[in-house]
Design an enzyme around this catalytic site. Structure first.
Site, PDB file in Angstrom:
ATOM      1  CG  ASP A 225      -2.050  -4.456   6.848  1.00 15.23           C
ATOM      2  OD1 ASP A 225      -0.953  -4.860   6.385  1.00 15.23           O
ATOM      3  OD2 ASP A 225      -2.626  -3.443   6.412  1.00 15.23           O
TER       4      ASP A 225
ATOM      5  N   GLY B  16       0.320  -4.565   0.784  1.00 15.84           N
ATOM      6  CA  GLY B  16      -0.951  -4.505   0.072  1.00 15.84           C
ATOM      7  C   GLY B  16      -1.026  -5.444  -1.105  1.00 15.84           C
TER       8      GLY B  16
ATOM      9  N   GLY C  21       0.840  -1.181   0.000  1.00 19.12           N
ATOM     10  CA  GLY C  21       0.000   0.000   0.000  1.00 19.12           C
ATOM     11  C   GLY C  21       0.884   1.243   0.000  1.00 19.12           C
TER      12      GLY C  21
ATOM     13  CD  GLU D 175       3.092  -5.611   6.560  1.00 17.58           C
ATOM     14  OE1 GLU D 175       2.535  -5.491   5.455  1.00 17.58           O
ATOM     15  OE2 GLU D 175       3.785  -6.600   6.872  1.00 17.58           O
TER      16      GLU D 175
END
Length: 514
Positions: A209, A178, A128, A201
């Protein structure tokens, strides 16, 4: 020739659906009238769709009109992430395009399967666009905008994870963050020699996530915990050996595979499993086998060391286990691995490490819907945590990159109450865009290499006594249609988890954690 042309050979224009001429004869449809796609999702007879029309995001005036390109190749619908200069990093504009199109195709008589890929030869999707999020998190309004992005992203990921039609992800190139959410929950996940998979992350003050709470704990043993805490990368065929990918083919074959998949025609009464099997067989036509000089990383003594060290429920205990390996393991390469892993973990955000480890333990009990709803709650709270802005700024925004300053700076200073607060749900749960029944295990697990529990089940079958021979191996090679790497994977499981009696019988044994 561009990568776009090599993977999706017909993708040079962005066609309008009203003018696109599809070869209906190739789809073997007998109905003379087919409802237009956009009319179909608005039709009141489609109650679940009509009910959710207001929830489906719409493009905004400032959105880049070309950051995603869609096309049709007979029954195949293609999605191309089109930000090659940004390594196809996912942003809200892209999510607002993909979600409505997936909802259209879900109810289309003509759309039989979806393929998603990235433009360029470097990345499928590098994650992302967290740099943009970190820059706007300096104000309450910016934090709310970041939360809105995560809602879009997780709604898209859940839609993919529960999509009723076959969904195929070409994980060709960098596939991180992402990009993992756009691929790892799909029934078909194709790795190539250029794949670089990772969940980075904890390096940027965030948490694994995009459904990491679901897929990482369900990798074999404690591999998922290792990947979550260390942000370790899986390159090329290693994504296949680990179960992250279901198939491994050379990147040069992707264009031909796309064309071949476009030739498939399903019967109206074919079950989901039959369609999956047909696609699986087709992908295997393009497999050239696994590289002989790249054996699985997590096998033998390495796999045993990972399980031995990462089975604990606190990061401190994991570090202690690694320190023990550096002193007591007689294998020099494993001592070096343990030392490197200790250094790697010590560089990560202490808060992120503790959150990630709790995910790995409690995520095993979450279903796929609960996973994304819980992660949305956690992500919103991380937007107000200093580690996210500090980590992203140091690693991705500032040039040259620098070492982040974490707050708190040590594991000992991270309070259990603070971690508990990050997991505490407050307010309404995130709305999902799919009514599919949630599952606790992937329904398409048999499309990848055999899992350890599959081998265990066969060995423990009391209806017969198995010996380590061709007959035993045939159970798995036949069941996987000759998939590359099956024999090597099963042999590793047998070597680690089975003993052989004097008469040749296989006996399942408990792993040694000494």
């Amino acid at each position: 020739m561009s990568q776009t042309a090599s993977i999706f050979p017909l993708m040079f224009l962005r066609p309008s659906w009203t003018s696109l001429q599809l070869p209906l004869g190739r789809l073997s449809r007998s109905r003379p009238v087919i409802m237009p796609l956009k009319a179909k999702i608005q039709h009141p007879n489609f109650s679940s769709q009509a009910r959710k029309m207001s929830d489906i995001p719409k493009e905004q005036p400032a959105d880049d009109p070309d950051d995603v390109v869609f096309n049709s190749i007979y029954g195949v619908r293609t999605i191309e992430l089109n930000r090659p200069r940004k390594l196809n990093s996912l942003n809200a504009s892209m999510a607002r395009k993909i979600i409505p199109r997936l909802k259209e195709w879900e109810n289309s008589e003509l759309a039989q399967m979806i393929i998603i890929a990235g433009n360029g030869d470097r990345a499928f999707c590098a994650g992302g666009d967290v740099a943009a999020l970190a820059k706007q998190n300096s104000s309450p309004e910016g934090i709310e905008a970041s939360k809105a992005y995560f809602q879009l992203e997780y709604q898209l990921d859940h839609l993919i994870a529960t999509y009723p039609k076959p969904y195929i992800a070409y994980m060709d190139g960098i596939t991180m963050g992402g990009g993992v959410g756009l691929s790892v929950h799909a029934p078909f996940r194709i790795a190539t020699e250029r794949t670089v998979f990772g969940m980075p992350e904890t390096s940027i003050g965030f948490f694994p996530d995009v459904g990491g709470s679901f897929f990482l704990p369900r990798l074999e043993g404690y591999i998922g915990t290792y990947l979550a805490l260390t942000s370790a990368q899986l390159k090329g065929v290693q994504a296949y050996w680990t179960g992250v990918a279901t198939h491994y083919i050379h990147s040069s074959a992707l264009s031909s595979l796309t064309a071949r998949l476009g030739e498939l025609v399903f019967k109206d009464y074919d079950s989901q499993e039959q369609r999956w099997q047909s696609i699986d067989n087709t992908i295997e036509e393009f497999s050239s086998g696994v590289p002989y000089n790249e054996p699985a990383l997590f096998k033998g003594a390495m796999r045993e060391a990972v399980d031995r060290c990462f089975r604990y429920n606190t990061v401190e205990e994991i570090l202690n286990a690694l320190r023990k390996e550096t002193k007591e393991n007689t294998d020099g390469s494993l001592r070096e691995w343990a030392e490197t892993t200790i250094s790697t973990i010590n560089e990560k955000s202490p808060t992120s490490l503790k959150v990630a480890l709790r995910q790995m333990r409690i995520g095993k009990a979450w279903d796929i819907a609960n996973t994304f709803q819980r992660e949305y709650s956690i992500a919103g709270k991380f937007m107000a945590h200093p580690d996210f802005v500090n980590g992203v700024s140091a690693k991705l925004i500032h040039k040259p990159a620098s070492k982040p300053t974490w707050d708190p700076p040590t594991l000992e200073e991270v309070k259990d109450a603070d971690i508990g607060a990050l997991f505490r749900e407050e307010g309404e749960r995130m709305k999902l865009l799919s009514d599919a029944l949630p599952y606790r295990e992937y329904p398409h697990g048999n499309l990848a290499l055999p899992r350890e529990e599959e081998v265990e089940k066969v060995v423990k079958d009391e209806s017969r006594e198995w010996k380590r021979n061709k007959e035993f191996m045939r159970v798995f090679t036949k069941g996987r249609g000759g998939k590359a790497g099956v024999k090597e994977k099963v042999e590793d499981v047998l070597a680690r988890r089975c003993s052989v009696e004097r008469d040749g019988r296989l006996v399942w044994k408990q792993p040694s954690m000494a």
